[in-house]
Scaffold this active site. Structure first.
Site, PDB file in Angstrom:
ATOM      1  N   HIS A 164      26.539  43.158 -17.281  1.00  0.00           N
ATOM      2  CA  HIS A 164      26.280  41.877 -16.417  1.00  0.00           C
ATOM      3  C   HIS A 164      25.584  42.220 -15.295  1.00  0.00           C
ATOM      4  O   HIS A 164      25.971  42.452 -14.116  1.00  0.00           O
ATOM      5  CB  HIS A 164      27.677  41.494 -16.201  1.00  0.00           C
ATOM      6  CG  HIS A 164      27.360  39.930 -15.563  1.00  0.00           C
ATOM      7  ND1 HIS A 164      28.387  38.940 -16.035  1.00  0.00           N
ATOM      8  CD2 HIS A 164      26.881  39.466 -14.763  1.00  0.00           C
ATOM      9  CE1 HIS A 164      28.212  37.616 -15.550  1.00  0.00           C
ATOM     10  NE2 HIS A 164      27.115  38.007 -14.370  1.00  0.00           N
ATOM     11  N   HIS A 204      12.721  35.284  -6.442  1.00  0.00           N
ATOM     12  CA  HIS A 204      11.929  34.672  -7.199  1.00  0.00           C
ATOM     13  C   HIS A 204      10.473  34.663  -6.755  1.00  0.00           C
ATOM     14  O   HIS A 204       9.443  34.742  -7.575  1.00  0.00           O
ATOM     15  CB  HIS A 204      12.312  33.283  -7.704  1.00  0.00           C
ATOM     16  CG  HIS A 204      13.553  33.366  -8.461  1.00  0.00           C
ATOM     17  ND1 HIS A 204      14.485  32.173  -8.689  1.00  0.00           N
ATOM     18  CD2 HIS A 204      14.202  34.181  -9.352  1.00  0.00           C
ATOM     19  CE1 HIS A 204      15.423  32.601  -9.626  1.00  0.00           C
ATOM     20  NE2 HIS A 204      15.074  33.722  -9.897  1.00  0.00           N
ATOM     21  N   SER A 237      17.800  37.882 -17.560  1.00  0.00           N
ATOM     22  CA  SER A 237      17.033  37.284 -16.616  1.00  0.00           C
ATOM     23  C   SER A 237      16.513  35.701 -17.123  1.00  0.00           C
ATOM     24  O   SER A 237      16.519  35.690 -18.644  1.00  0.00           O
ATOM     25  CB  SER A 237      15.918  37.932 -16.465  1.00  0.00           C
ATOM     26  OG  SER A 237      15.248  37.467 -15.353  1.00  0.00           O
ATOM     27  N   THR A 238      16.310  34.934 -16.351  1.00  0.00           N
ATOM     28  CA  THR A 238      15.955  33.509 -16.534  1.00  0.00           C
ATOM     29  C   THR A 238      14.481  33.365 -16.573  1.00  0.00           C
ATOM     30  O   THR A 238      13.752  33.276 -15.616  1.00  0.00           O
ATOM     31  CB  THR A 238      16.489  32.528 -15.674  1.00  0.00           C
ATOM     32  OG1 THR A 238      17.710  32.985 -15.265  1.00  0.00           O
ATOM     33  CG2 THR A 238      16.757  31.234 -16.199  1.00  0.00           C
ATOM     34  N   GLU A 256      34.091  30.480 -13.386  1.00  0.00           N
ATOM     35  CA  GLU A 256      33.972  30.849 -11.987  1.00  0.00           C
ATOM     36  C   GLU A 256      34.456  29.870 -11.027  1.00  0.00           C
ATOM     37  O   GLU A 256      34.733  29.979  -9.766  1.00  0.00           O
ATOM     38  CB  GLU A 256      32.200  31.247 -11.860  1.00  0.00           C
ATOM     39  CG  GLU A 256      31.523  32.093 -12.296  1.00  0.00           C
ATOM     40  CD  GLU A 256      30.176  32.410 -11.786  1.00  0.00           C
ATOM     41  OE1 GLU A 256      30.108  32.822 -10.732  1.00  0.00           O
ATOM     42  OE2 GLU A 256      29.459  31.593 -12.462  1.00  0.00           O
ATOM     43  N   ASP A 316      26.675  42.235 -11.437  1.00  0.00           N
ATOM     44  CA  ASP A 316      26.411  40.921 -11.439  1.00  0.00           C
ATOM     45  C   ASP A 316      25.125  41.063 -10.644  1.00  0.00           C
ATOM     46  O   ASP A 316      23.779  40.991 -11.057  1.00  0.00           O
ATOM     47  CB  ASP A 316      27.409  40.192 -10.386  1.00  0.00           C
ATOM     48  CG  ASP A 316      27.238  38.588 -10.953  1.00  0.00           C
ATOM     49  OD1 ASP A 316      26.307  38.287 -11.705  1.00  0.00           O
ATOM     50  OD2 ASP A 316      28.064  37.963 -10.111  1.00  0.00           O
TER      51      ASP A 316
HETATM   52  P1  IMP Z   1      17.291  35.915 -12.809  1.00  0.00           P
HETATM   53  O1  IMP Z   1      18.003  34.996 -13.829  1.00  0.00           O
HETATM   54  O2  IMP Z   1      16.786  37.378 -13.074  1.00  0.00           O
HETATM   55  O3  IMP Z   1      16.288  34.982 -11.915  1.00  0.00           O
HETATM   56  O4  IMP Z   1      18.454  36.317 -11.751  1.00  0.00           O
HETATM   57  C1  IMP Z   1      19.076  35.114 -10.992  1.00  0.00           C
HETATM   58  C2  IMP Z   1      19.713  34.081 -11.501  1.00  0.00           C
HETATM   59  O5  IMP Z   1      20.832  34.637 -12.251  1.00  0.00           O
HETATM   60  C3  IMP Z   1      20.221  32.938 -10.247  1.00  0.00           C
HETATM   61  O6  IMP Z   1      19.215  32.143 -10.149  1.00  0.00           O
HETATM   62  C4  IMP Z   1      21.415  32.349 -11.161  1.00  0.00           C
HETATM   63  O7  IMP Z   1      20.865  31.500 -12.339  1.00  0.00           O
HETATM   64  C5  IMP Z   1      21.982  33.770 -12.025  1.00  0.00           C
HETATM   65  N1  IMP Z   1      23.118  34.251 -11.366  1.00  0.00           N
HETATM   66  C6  IMP Z   1      23.121  35.322 -10.651  1.00  0.00           C
HETATM   67  N2  IMP Z   1      24.552  35.482 -10.023  1.00  0.00           N
HETATM   68  C7  IMP Z   1      25.110  34.424 -10.769  1.00  0.00           C
HETATM   69  C8  IMP Z   1      26.653  34.314 -10.297  1.00  0.00           C
HETATM   70  O8  IMP Z   1      27.372  34.893  -9.863  1.00  0.00           O
HETATM   71  N3  IMP Z   1      26.895  33.219 -11.140  1.00  0.00           N
HETATM   72  C9  IMP Z   1      26.217  32.496 -12.006  1.00  0.00           C
HETATM   73  N4  IMP Z   1      24.722  32.605 -12.062  1.00  0.00           N
HETATM   74  C10 IMP Z   1      24.320  33.757 -11.564  1.00  0.00           C
HETATM   75 ZN    ZN Z   2      26.569  36.673 -13.472  1.00  0.00          ZN
END
Ligand code: IMP
Ligand code: ZN
Length: 349
Positions: A18, A74, A106-107, A208, A289
Site C-alpha cells: 500500500h 502532482h 497511482s491515479t 478511514e 501509505d
Molecule cells: P497518486 O495516486 O500517485 O497521485 O497518489 C496520491 C493520491 O493517492 C492522492 O491524491 C489520493 O487520491 C490517494 N491517497 C494517498 N493517501 C491516501 C489516504 O490516506 N487515503 C485515501 N487516499 C489516499
Molecule cells: Zn492509502
C-alpha cells in the site's frame, strides 16, 4: 535506540502493498524533479510549498486537509519524463530500505503534457526498465479517486483492463482511494465488478472514517484486500456487525501506522487498531501509505510496530512472511517466501 533491531527491520526482506506513488516522493526525489523542470524550462511553482508536503506528528492538519498536499507532488509528475524518474527513484528507495516486492499504486491523470494512457504507459515502462537494474519486484495497482466522476473512473478502469491484458505481470489490480468524505462506494461497484471479471485484483480504502453502511458494502463485495480499516472495530466508530463481518471474511488489512497517527485517524501508536486486528487473527500487512508525506519508511513502520506492540523478531518477521500470501502476483509467492524464510532462519535464532 537498539541499533540491532533497526538493522534487523531494515535488512528483513519486506513486502510493500500500500504505497501511493505521489505520496511516496522523498524530498531528494522532489528536488531532482524540480531540477528537471528548471532545466527543461517548464515553470513549476512548488518551491514555496515544499515544507507543506510533509505531515509530521502533531501537525494541525487533519485527514481531509491532507489531500491538498498531493497537488504539490502532482505538479512535479506532470510530464512523462518526471513521472518516469519519480517511479524509478521511488522504487530504488524502497529497495534500499530492504523492500523486495512492491505493488505501487497511482491515479492516472490527464495533464498538459500527457494523457491518462501515457501516464499508465510511463509507469509500466519505468517498472520494466527498473527490473533490469534493480532487484526489487515492482507491479502497478491503478487507482481510482472517489472524489472524481464516475465517467473518469470508467475511463481509468478500461485503461487498467487494457494494460492488464498487455502487461499481465505488471498491471495487476485496481483500487479505490481519495478523500473518504467524498463519493460513495456503491457508485463504483459496477466498475470494480467489471475489472474483477477481467482478471484484475481489487483493494479498497475502507473505513478511514466512520461509515458502517459503506464498510459493510465493501466487505460484502469481497475485495482481495482493504486499506486502513480504521473505523471498523466498535471502539473506533465501527459497529459489532461490521467488525464481525470483517473477522468472518478473512480479508487482509493493509495497515499504515504513521499515516493514521499523523492524520489523527488514530490518537497515537499504542491505541492504533493494529492491536485489535492482530489479536483477532485478521491478516495484517504493514505498509507506508505515503512515505514522503509522512516522512517514514517501511523498515521504520516495522520498527515502530515491534516497539509499540512488544513483538519479538520472529513475530515481526512473520508479518513480512504472511504478507506474501496476499500479494497479487501469485507466481512470485514461492520465491519470496523462500527469501524471507531464509532470513528468519539466519537471523532469528
Ligand atoms: P497518486 O495516486 O500517485 O497521485 O497518489 C496520491 C493520491 O493517492 C492522492 O491524491 C489520493 O487520491 C490517494 N491517497 C494517498 N493517501 C491516501 C489516504 O490516506 N487515503 C485515501 N487516499 C489516499
Ligand atoms: Zn492509502
Amino acid at each position: 535506540m537498539d541499533l540491532d533491531l533497526d538493522r534487523f527491520c531494515r535488512e528483513l526482506p519486506k513486502i510493500e502493498l500500500h504505497a501511493h506513488l505521489n505520496g511516496s516522493l522523498s524530498r531528494s526525489t522532489m528536488l531532482q524533479l524540480q531540477r528537471y523542470y528548471a532545466d527543461a524550462g517548464i515553470s513549476d511553482e512548488t518551491n514555496a510549498f515544499f515544507d507543506e508536503f510533509q505531515i509530521g506528528a502533531g501537525d494541525t492538519r487533519n485527514l481531509s486537509d491532507c489531500f491538498q498536499v498531493f497537488n504539490i507532488a502532482h505538479a512535479l509528475t506532470s510530464t512523462p519524463e518526471t513521472l518516469k524518474l519519480a517511479t524509478t527513484l521511488t522504487l530504488q528507495e524502497f529497495q534500499e530500505d530492504g523492500c523486495c516486492y512492491i505493488e505501487l499504486r497511482s491515479t492516472p491523470r490527464d495533464t498538459s503534457h500527457m494523457t491518462k494512457r501515457q501516464y499508465i504507459d510511463t509507469i509500466v515502462q519505468a517498472m520494466q526498465k527498473s527490473s533490469q537494474s534493480l532487484s526489487i519486484i515492482s507491479l502497478l495497482i491503478v487507482s481510482i479517486n472517489r472524489s472524481n466522476s464516475i465517467s473518469e473512473a470508467e475511463e481509468i478502469a478500461d485503461l487498467a483492463i487494457e494494460y492488464h491484458k498487455k502487461f499481465p505481470n505488471v498491471v495487476v489490480g485496481l483500487e479505490l482511494s481519495g478523500n473518504p468524505g467524498c463519493g460513495k462506494f456503491e457508485n463504483f461497484v459496477k466498475i470494480f465488478s467489471k475489472t474483477r471479471t477481467a482478471g484484475l485484483k481489487v483493494t479498497l480504502h475502507c473505513g478511514e472514517i466512520s461509515n458502517p453502511e459503506e464498510i459493510l458494502q465493501m466487505i460484502q463485495f469481497k475485495p482481495d484486500r482493504i486499506g486502513h480499516g480504521t473505523c471498523i472495530h466498535p471502539k473506533f466508530g465501527g459497529t459489532d456487525d461490521v467488525w464481525e463481518a470483517l473477522c468472518k471474511s478473512g480479508i487482509p488489512v493493509e495497515v499504515c501506522l504513521t499515516s493514521n497517527v499523523n492524520t489523527k485517524s488514530a490518537p497515537d501508536y499504542s491505541s492504533h487498531h493494529f492491536k485489535y486486528l492482530y489479536d483477532a487473527n485478521i491478516p495484517v500487512i504493514l505498509c507506508t501509505d505515503d512515505k514522503g508525506v509522512f516522512a517514514t519508511s517501511l523498515s521504520q513502520e516495522y520498527r515502530i510496530c515491534l516497539d509499540t506492540f512488544l513483538l519479538d523478531k520472529v513475530k515481526i518477521a512473520s508479518l513480512a512472511l504472511n504478507a506474501i500470501k496476499y500479494i497479487f502476483a501469485e507466481d512470485k509467492r514461492k520465491l519470496l517466501s523462500d527469501k524471507v524464510q531464509n532470513f528468519i532462519d539466519k537471523n532469528c535464532v
